[in-house]
Motif scaffolding. Structure first.
Motif, PDB file in Angstrom:
ATOM      1  N   ALA A   1      -1.956  12.802  -0.429  1.00 21.74           N
ATOM      2  CA  ALA A   1      -3.416  12.758  -0.503  1.00 21.74           C
ATOM      3  C   ALA A   1      -3.964  13.988  -1.217  1.00 21.74           C
ATOM      4  O   ALA A   1      -4.868  13.881  -2.054  1.00 21.74           O
ATOM      5  CB  ALA A   1      -4.003  12.654   0.902  1.00 21.74           C
TER       6      ALA A   1
ATOM      7  N   ARG B   1      -7.320   6.926  -3.982  1.00 21.75           N
ATOM      8  CA  ARG B   1      -6.561   6.202  -2.951  1.00 21.75           C
ATOM      9  C   ARG B   1      -5.304   5.561  -3.536  1.00 21.75           C
ATOM     10  O   ARG B   1      -4.256   5.536  -2.908  1.00 21.75           O
ATOM     11  CB  ARG B   1      -7.457   5.138  -2.318  1.00 21.75           C
ATOM     12  N   ASN B   2      -5.410   5.057  -4.778  1.00 25.53           N
ATOM     13  CA  ASN B   2      -4.282   4.371  -5.405  1.00 25.53           C
ATOM     14  C   ASN B   2      -3.243   5.313  -5.992  1.00 25.53           C
ATOM     15  O   ASN B   2      -2.095   4.929  -6.185  1.00 25.53           O
ATOM     16  CB  ASN B   2      -4.788   3.434  -6.510  1.00 25.53           C
TER      17      ASN B   2
ATOM     18  N   TYR C   1       0.820  -1.203   0.000  1.00 23.14           N
ATOM     19  CA  TYR C   1       0.000   0.000   0.000  1.00 23.14           C
ATOM     20  C   TYR C   1       0.859   1.259   0.000  1.00 23.14           C
ATOM     21  O   TYR C   1       0.352   2.350  -0.214  1.00 23.14           O
ATOM     22  CB  TYR C   1      -0.915   0.024   1.223  1.00 23.14           C
TER      23      TYR C   1
ATOM     24  N   SER D   1      -1.853   7.789  -4.615  1.00 24.24           N
ATOM     25  CA  SER D   1      -0.813   8.078  -3.622  1.00 24.24           C
ATOM     26  C   SER D   1       0.378   7.131  -3.810  1.00 24.24           C
ATOM     27  O   SER D   1       1.534   7.557  -3.814  1.00 24.24           O
ATOM     28  CB  SER D   1      -1.381   7.945  -2.210  1.00 24.24           C
TER      29      SER D   1
END
Length: 358
Positions: A212, A113-114, A78, A116
């Protein structure tokens, strides 16, 4: 380390000699990265990242047009800000100077979200291809992604893909070839990173907020609505499930309910299995008595092996048969990442992170 003159990659016990280019696949877990790797190399890799599993990367090779390529499937991560072993492995691999192309695979249905993670990868390499995988989910969520605009913002080729479609795999192969042979030029968008050391752990919160904000800014330019936006419902749900006030109580209540259903619900099938095994045991005793088997033989097989196995099955099978399907249902609804988010603050106090709680 691989060199330009002599490159070898191991695949299924065989060696790919004298490969022309090195390619790596990077991305979050469960975004179809390994599916793409298998399609590119013809291998059948089964990978997983969870606590206690050795962190490894899969290696293979493929031929595109007149060139041969070594392909490495990195562990799903992540982030590249090394807090876990898989993140450390991925970062160390991506900063190598002999990587000719990095294929970044992301879930396009959660682009913001991805992105980042994508920005972190692009801070160490500019020769990359972004695969907007699971692209068929976008319209279901009420939006489309402008690939050209996203490509301009990131400085790399961007393609929408579905890892299960052969035609999309061919698109990936073509883009890899174009980037490696410099038929398609990539450029670093320096304004993304000027004055920012995103890998500085001491400024982790600052860097996270910066990434973000940058991801949100890019998404505002690249995402367009196409009908009812289902993601708005998801956002409202997130506000409840990850709220400082309601997030933890709902998590405790839901997990408590899950364990209660497992414990109470397992009593009934456990009792039925016990009665069934006891009935079979009586039959086995008659069989051994019919053949006049010695007591120690009868005791060894019936009171020893059979009784022990029947107790284990009767006690363990029902809870597992109830718990795992329910847990899988929670995972399919996307609640596990929200649990990881809720736990992250508490786990970070002891040097860990939220996903270790799963």
């Amino acid at each position: 380390m691989l060199t330009r003159n002599s490159r070898k990659t191991e695949a299924n016990g065989k060696m790919c000699d004298n490969t022309d280019y090195n390619v790596v696949l990077a991305g979050n877990p469960n975004v179809g990265k390994s599916t793409i790797f298998n399609a590119l190399t013809g291998m059948k890799q089964h990978t997983g990242n969870w606590t206690g599993k050795t962190v490894e990367y899969a290696k293979g090779c493929t031929k595109i047009k007149d060139k041969s390529f070594s392909v490495v499937d990195l562990p799903g991560t992540y982030s590249m800000i090394s807090f876990s072993p898989e993140e450390e492995v991925s970062r160390q691999f991506l900063v190598r100077d002999d990587i000719d192309c990095t294929v970044i695979v992301i879930d396009s249905s959660v682009l913001e979200r991805n992105l980042s993670f994508t920005l972190q990868v692009l801070s160490v390499t500019k020769k990359a291809v972004l695969c907007l995988n699971l692209s068929d989910e976008c319209c279901k969520n009420g939006f489309v992604i402008d690939e050209d605009e996203l490509s301009l913002n990131l400085g790399i080729p961007v393609i929408s893909t579905n890892a299960t479609k052969k035609s999309d795999i061919e698109k990936i192969r073509e883009k890899i070839y174009d980037v490696c042979t410099e038929k398609t030029k990539c450029f670093r968008v320096t304004r993304l990173y000027d004055g920012i050391d995103i890998f500085n752990k001491e400024k982790h919160k600052e860097n996270t907020e910066f990434l973000a904000a940058r991801s949100k800014e890019i998404c505002s330019r690249c995402i367009k609505k196409c009908g009812e936006n289902i993601s708005e419902k998801t956002k409202k749900l997130d506000k409840i499930l990850t709220s400082k006030i309601t997030g933890i109580p709902i998590m405790i209540l839901l997990l408590g309910l899950l364990f209660w259903i497992t414990a109470v619900g397992a009593n009934y099938p456990s009792r039925l299995l016990s009665e069934l095994f006891e009935y079979i045991k009586v039959g086995l005793v008659y069989v051994f008595d019919f053949f006049n088997a010695p007591d120690f033989i009868k005791g060894f097989f019936i009171n020893g092996i059979y009784t022990t196995l029947s107790w284990v099955v009767a006690v363990m099978l029902p809870p597992m048969a109830i718990f795992f399907p329910l847990f899988a249902l929670i995972e399919d609804f996307g609640y596990l990442p929200r649990i990881a988010f809720n736990l992250d603050k508490f786990f970070s106090k002891c040097g860990a992170h939220g996903k270790q709680g799963l």
